[in-house]
Design a protein around this motif. Structure first.
Motif, PDB file in Angstrom:
ATOM      1  N   LEU A  50       0.826  -1.214   0.000  1.00 31.43           N
ATOM      2  CA  LEU A  50       0.000   0.000   0.000  1.00 31.43           C
ATOM      3  C   LEU A  50       0.857   1.259   0.000  1.00 31.43           C
ATOM      4  O   LEU A  50       0.567   2.221  -0.717  1.00 31.43           O
ATOM      5  N   ARG A  51       1.932   1.255   0.789  1.00 28.78           N
ATOM      6  CA  ARG A  51       2.826   2.412   0.817  1.00 28.78           C
ATOM      7  C   ARG A  51       3.458   2.642  -0.560  1.00 28.78           C
ATOM      8  O   ARG A  51       3.641   3.780  -0.978  1.00 28.78           O
ATOM      9  N   SER A  52       3.782   1.567  -1.245  1.00 28.79           N
ATOM     10  CA  SER A  52       4.341   1.683  -2.591  1.00 28.79           C
ATOM     11  C   SER A  52       3.327   2.308  -3.546  1.00 28.79           C
ATOM     12  O   SER A  52       3.678   3.175  -4.360  1.00 28.79           O
ATOM     13  N   LEU A  53       2.075   1.887  -3.457  1.00 29.37           N
ATOM     14  CA  LEU A  53       1.030   2.463  -4.307  1.00 29.37           C
ATOM     15  C   LEU A  53       0.792   3.935  -3.979  1.00 29.37           C
ATOM     16  O   LEU A  53       0.566   4.759  -4.883  1.00 29.37           O
ATOM     17  N   ILE A  54       0.853   4.275  -2.700  1.00 27.87           N
ATOM     18  CA  ILE A  54       0.691   5.674  -2.298  1.00 27.87           C
ATOM     19  C   ILE A  54       1.836   6.512  -2.862  1.00 27.87           C
ATOM     20  O   ILE A  54       1.624   7.613  -3.390  1.00 27.87           O
ATOM     21  N   ALA A  55       3.056   5.995  -2.778  1.00 28.53           N
ATOM     22  CA  ALA A  55       4.213   6.720  -3.328  1.00 28.53           C
ATOM     23  C   ALA A  55       4.059   6.905  -4.828  1.00 28.53           C
ATOM     24  O   ALA A  55       4.379   7.972  -5.375  1.00 28.53           O
ATOM     25  N   GLU A  56       3.557   5.886  -5.502  1.00 28.38           N
ATOM     26  CA  GLU A  56       3.315   5.981  -6.945  1.00 28.38           C
ATOM     27  C   GLU A  56       2.281   7.067  -7.241  1.00 28.38           C
ATOM     28  O   GLU A  56       2.448   7.875  -8.152  1.00 28.38           O
ATOM     29  N   GLY A  57       1.219   7.104  -6.464  1.00 28.70           N
ATOM     30  CA  GLY A  57       0.193   8.127  -6.637  1.00 28.70           C
ATOM     31  C   GLY A  57       0.726   9.516  -6.348  1.00 28.70           C
ATOM     32  O   GLY A  57       0.436  10.476  -7.081  1.00 28.70           O
ATOM     33  N   ASP A  58       1.528   9.647  -5.294  1.00 27.29           N
ATOM     34  CA  ASP A  58       2.139  10.933  -4.979  1.00 27.29           C
ATOM     35  C   ASP A  58       3.039  11.412  -6.108  1.00 27.29           C
ATOM     36  O   ASP A  58       3.049  12.595  -6.449  1.00 27.29           O
ATOM     37  N   ALA A  59       3.785  10.479  -6.712  1.00 25.67           N
ATOM     38  CA  ALA A  59       4.658  10.836  -7.838  1.00 25.67           C
ATOM     39  C   ALA A  59       3.828  11.297  -9.032  1.00 25.67           C
ATOM     40  O   ALA A  59       4.203  12.259  -9.721  1.00 25.67           O
ATOM     41  N   ASP A  60       2.710  10.628  -9.279  1.00 25.67           N
ATOM     42  CA  ASP A  60       1.822  11.051 -10.369  1.00 25.67           C
ATOM     43  C   ASP A  60       1.294  12.457 -10.122  1.00 25.67           C
ATOM     44  O   ASP A  60       1.258  13.291 -11.038  1.00 25.67           O
ATOM     45  N   ILE A  61       0.894  12.736  -8.907  1.00 21.66           N
ATOM     46  CA  ILE A  61       0.384  14.072  -8.566  1.00 21.66           C
ATOM     47  C   ILE A  61       1.479  15.116  -8.761  1.00 21.66           C
ATOM     48  O   ILE A  61       1.260  16.167  -9.380  1.00 21.66           O
ATOM     49  N   ALA A  62       2.679  14.815  -8.260  1.00 25.01           N
ATOM     50  CA  ALA A  62       3.798  15.755  -8.375  1.00 25.01           C
ATOM     51  C   ALA A  62       4.152  16.026  -9.839  1.00 25.01           C
ATOM     52  O   ALA A  62       4.561  17.131 -10.194  1.00 25.01           O
ATOM     53  N   ALA A  63       3.964  15.012 -10.701  1.00 26.39           N
ATOM     54  CA  ALA A  63       4.285  15.163 -12.122  1.00 26.39           C
ATOM     55  C   ALA A  63       3.119  15.752 -12.916  1.00 26.39           C
ATOM     56  O   ALA A  63       3.219  15.924 -14.125  1.00 26.39           O
ATOM     57  N   GLY A  64       2.026  16.022 -12.222  1.00 27.73           N
ATOM     58  CA  GLY A  64       0.875  16.612 -12.901  1.00 27.73           C
ATOM     59  C   GLY A  64      -0.003  15.617 -13.631  1.00 27.73           C
ATOM     60  O   GLY A  64      -0.862  16.004 -14.417  1.00 27.73           O
ATOM     61  N   ARG A  65       0.212  14.331 -13.373  1.00 27.05           N
ATOM     62  CA  ARG A  65      -0.617  13.298 -14.015  1.00 27.05           C
ATOM     63  C   ARG A  65      -1.886  13.097 -13.183  1.00 27.05           C
ATOM     64  O   ARG A  65      -2.034  12.134 -12.449  1.00 27.05           O
ATOM     65  N   VAL A  66      -2.788  14.057 -13.300  1.00 29.35           N
ATOM     66  CA  VAL A  66      -4.045  14.021 -12.555  1.00 29.35           C
ATOM     67  C   VAL A  66      -5.194  14.349 -13.506  1.00 29.35           C
ATOM     68  O   VAL A  66      -4.990  14.917 -14.576  1.00 29.35           O
ATOM     69  N   HIS A  67      -6.379  13.982 -13.102  1.00 30.18           N
ATOM     70  CA  HIS A  67      -7.579  14.318 -13.862  1.00 30.18           C
ATOM     71  C   HIS A  67      -8.577  14.932 -12.888  1.00 30.18           C
ATOM     72  O   HIS A  67      -8.838  14.373 -11.832  1.00 30.18           O
ATOM     73  N   ARG A  68      -9.095  16.044 -13.236  1.00 29.28           N
ATOM     74  CA  ARG A  68     -10.084  16.710 -12.381  1.00 29.28           C
ATOM     75  C   ARG A  68     -11.484  16.420 -12.939  1.00 29.28           C
ATOM     76  O   ARG A  68     -11.704  16.429 -14.139  1.00 29.28           O
ATOM     77  N   TYR A  69     -12.400  16.182 -12.038  1.00 39.24           N
ATOM     78  CA  TYR A  69     -13.783  15.886 -12.405  1.00 39.24           C
ATOM     79  C   TYR A  69     -14.676  17.045 -11.988  1.00 39.24           C
ATOM     80  O   TYR A  69     -14.456  17.662 -10.947  1.00 39.24           O
ATOM     81  N   ASP A  70     -15.696  17.290 -12.800  1.00 38.98           N
ATOM     82  CA  ASP A  70     -16.650  18.360 -12.500  1.00 38.98           C
ATOM     83  C   ASP A  70     -17.666  17.946 -11.444  1.00 38.98           C
ATOM     84  O   ASP A  70     -18.273  18.798 -10.800  1.00 38.98           O
ATOM     85  N   SER A  71     -17.837  16.626 -11.292  1.00 39.88           N
ATOM     86  CA  SER A  71     -18.839  16.161 -10.334  1.00 39.88           C
ATOM     87  C   SER A  71     -18.492  14.754  -9.860  1.00 39.88           C
ATOM     88  O   SER A  71     -17.706  14.049 -10.494  1.00 39.88           O
ATOM     89  N   THR A  72     -19.116  14.378  -8.767  1.00 38.91           N
ATOM     90  CA  THR A  72     -18.954  13.022  -8.258  1.00 38.91           C
ATOM     91  C   THR A  72     -19.490  12.012  -9.266  1.00 38.91           C
ATOM     92  O   THR A  72     -18.903  10.947  -9.477  1.00 38.91           O
ATOM     93  N   GLU A  73     -20.601  12.366  -9.917  1.00 34.88           N
ATOM     94  CA  GLU A  73     -21.204  11.461 -10.898  1.00 34.88           C
ATOM     95  C   GLU A  73     -20.243  11.182 -12.049  1.00 34.88           C
ATOM     96  O   GLU A  73     -20.132  10.047 -12.522  1.00 34.88           O
TER      97      GLU A  73
END
Length: 86
Positions: A50-73
């Motif tokens: 789990l810590r490895s997956l969190i680090a991977e996600g943190d690296a994606d965020i830091a690199a700007g590899r994110v997607h923003r959603y307009d709504s929960t739906e």
């Protein structure tokens, strides 16, 4: 024939610890103690994954590899698409 028992050698300090745990009443048998220890080892491995997956996600965020959603739906619809609609 396998009787389900496993013989292991342990240090004197570990033996003392087991005896203390039995005397405390927290465990009813040596087998319960070993089972609890193995469960902790399994959980440690899961936590490391789990810590490895969190680090991977943190690296994606830091690199700007994110997607923003307009709504929960919209977010949930995207998840359903990736999951094959389940």
């Amino acid at each position: 024939m396998d009787d389900g028992k496993l013989a292991v050698a342990i240090s004197d300090s570990r033996r003392e610890f087991i005896e203390e745990e039995l005397a405390s009443g927290d465990y009813a048998s040596e087998a319960e103690i070993v089972d609890a220890a193995l469960e902790l080892l399994e959980n440690r491995k899961k936590l490391a994954a789990l810590r490895s997956l969190i680090a991977e996600g943190d690296a994606d965020i830091a690199a700007g590899r994110v997607h923003r959603y307009d709504s929960t739906e919209a977010f949930l619809a995207d998840i359903r698409r990736e999951d094959g609609g389940h």
